[in-house]
Design a protein around this motif. Structure first.
Motif, PDB file in Angstrom:
ATOM      1  N   PHE A  27     -51.180 -52.696   0.429  1.00  0.00           N
ATOM      2  CA  PHE A  27     -50.395 -51.533   0.856  1.00  0.00           C
ATOM      3  C   PHE A  27     -49.186 -51.330  -0.061  1.00  0.00           C
ATOM      4  O   PHE A  27     -48.815 -50.212  -0.394  1.00  0.00           O
ATOM      5  CB  PHE A  27     -49.865 -51.708   2.293  1.00  0.00           C
ATOM      6  N   TYR A  28     -48.555 -52.465  -0.431  1.00  0.00           N
ATOM      7  CA  TYR A  28     -47.272 -52.400  -1.138  1.00  0.00           C
ATOM      8  C   TYR A  28     -47.378 -51.660  -2.481  1.00  0.00           C
ATOM      9  O   TYR A  28     -46.628 -50.716  -2.748  1.00  0.00           O
ATOM     10  CB  TYR A  28     -46.729 -53.816  -1.349  1.00  0.00           C
ATOM     11  N   TYR A  29     -48.325 -52.076  -3.320  1.00  0.00           N
ATOM     12  CA  TYR A  29     -48.397 -51.448  -4.656  1.00  0.00           C
ATOM     13  C   TYR A  29     -48.904 -50.004  -4.570  1.00  0.00           C
ATOM     14  O   TYR A  29     -48.515 -49.163  -5.378  1.00  0.00           O
ATOM     15  CB  TYR A  29     -49.246 -52.306  -5.602  1.00  0.00           C
ATOM     16  N   HIS A  30     -49.739 -49.736  -3.569  1.00  0.00           N
ATOM     17  CA  HIS A  30     -50.135 -48.334  -3.378  1.00  0.00           C
ATOM     18  C   HIS A  30     -48.914 -47.481  -3.026  1.00  0.00           C
ATOM     19  O   HIS A  30     -48.800 -46.335  -3.463  1.00  0.00           O
ATOM     20  CB  HIS A  30     -51.203 -48.211  -2.272  1.00  0.00           C
ATOM     21  N   SER A  31     -48.023 -48.069  -2.254  1.00  0.00           N
ATOM     22  CA  SER A  31     -46.802 -47.336  -1.892  1.00  0.00           C
ATOM     23  C   SER A  31     -45.941 -47.085  -3.135  1.00  0.00           C
ATOM     24  O   SER A  31     -45.389 -45.989  -3.317  1.00  0.00           O
ATOM     25  CB  SER A  31     -46.073 -48.140  -0.815  1.00  0.00           C
ATOM     26  N   MET A  32     -45.861 -48.080  -4.006  1.00  0.00           N
ATOM     27  CA  MET A  32     -45.116 -47.912  -5.274  1.00  0.00           C
ATOM     28  C   MET A  32     -45.782 -46.828  -6.127  1.00  0.00           C
ATOM     29  O   MET A  32     -45.127 -45.974  -6.716  1.00  0.00           O
ATOM     30  CB  MET A  32     -45.104 -49.231  -6.078  1.00  0.00           C
ATOM     31  N   LEU A  33     -47.107 -46.874  -6.188  1.00  0.00           N
ATOM     32  CA  LEU A  33     -47.846 -45.913  -7.013  1.00  0.00           C
ATOM     33  C   LEU A  33     -47.733 -44.501  -6.439  1.00  0.00           C
ATOM     34  O   LEU A  33     -47.551 -43.537  -7.199  1.00  0.00           O
ATOM     35  CB  LEU A  33     -49.319 -46.341  -7.088  1.00  0.00           C
TER      36      LEU A  33
END
Ligand SMILES: [Mg+2]
Length: 277
Positions: A124-130
């Motif tokens: 979830f985290y890196y998708h949120s950054m992306l």
């Protein structure tokens, strides 16, 4: 997936006992559902263009392209150039890493409906950054197993769209819970496919009648996958790219028992637990 098969069969049985359609039993409101297609990676771009041409002629309302490093920007460019007006999306099935973020930003120029699961299947985290860097909405598929995942993804702004698959979330109860959680938070959903036979396909159709399934799903005609489906009638998609909902009790499609028997290569009997009281 095994749990979904069992649970969905029970929902279907309940609908038959109530004498209503499965769609009605789960609270579905749509009488037709819009259909899209998922087009896999082909041997060449001309070959891909040929496949898309055929699918568009069949009426499908949205084309989703599988993408991966080396089969993405040029492919999207060629398809978008050829069909400037179609609803186009792409699915990466976790093929990229965060270091590809600059590259993924290039996808914004193709006016995509969404980019599905660009990063890790459990993230979830890196998708949120992306998502902060992309104009194109991210849709999560593999990351969403239940309502709790959906809430986490929405809260973290990891996606703007969710793909619901009955097999992945374990059946109708959880699929409805994910749908409702997304709807309450203004996140549209659509129904993905897992190469189902007609029975699973019928369940996908019923699920897609819920109100917040506002985007065309990957629920397509039996003939796209099977020379002969194990249900009758087979699932048909109209020239407008829609599937009409049957209002016969249950899933609305009969299993061709004699065909299943003919195709069976091995049988196993699982004894049901005897419930007391
Ligand atoms: Mg997907």
């Amino acid at each position: 997936m095994a749990k979904a098969a069992l649970e969905n069969a029970i929902w279907d049985l309940e609908a038959q006992r109530e004498g209503i359609s499965l769609s009605k039993l789960i609270g579905g409101v749509q009488e037709t559902i819009p259909c899209g297609v998922s087009v896999g990676i082909q041997a060449s771009i001309p070959e891909l263009l040929g496949v898309i041409e055929k699918e568009l002629a069949a009426g499908y309302q949205r084309v989703k392209l599988k993408v991966k490093p080396g089969w993405d920007v040029e492919v999207l460019e060629r398809v978008r150039h050829r069909w400037p007006g179609i609803t186009l999306s792409c699915d990466a099935n976790s093929a990229y890493k965060m270091r590809d973020a600059d590259h993924l930003v290039e996808f914004d120029q193709f006016d995509l409906l969404m980019i599905e699961q660009p990063l890790w299947h459990d993230d979830f985290y890196y998708h949120s950054m992306l998502q902060k860097r992309l104009e194109t909405p991210i849709c999560l598929d593999e990351s969403i197993h239940n309502r709790r995942d959906a809430l986490a993804a929405i809260e973290m702004e990891s996606c703007k769209i969710i793909n619901i698959k009955l097999g992945r979330v374990g059946g109708f109860s959880e699929a409805i819970a994910v749908h409702n959680a997304a709807q309450e938070r203004g996140i549209p959903v659509w129904c993905g496919g897992m190469l189902e036979t007609g029975i699973g396909r019928a369940h996908n159709i019923a699920l897609s009648t819920l109100e917040n399934f506002t985007l065309p799903g990957d629920v397509s005609a039996s003939a796209r996958y099977w020379a002969e489906d194990i249900i009758e009638p087979e699932v048909l998609v109209s020239a407008q790219g829609e599937i009409a909902i049957h209002d016969t009790p249950g899933r609305g499609y009969e299993v061709r028992a004699e065909l299943v028997e003919r195709l069976t290569v091995r049988k196993e009997t699982i004894r049901a637990l005897e419930l007391v009281g």
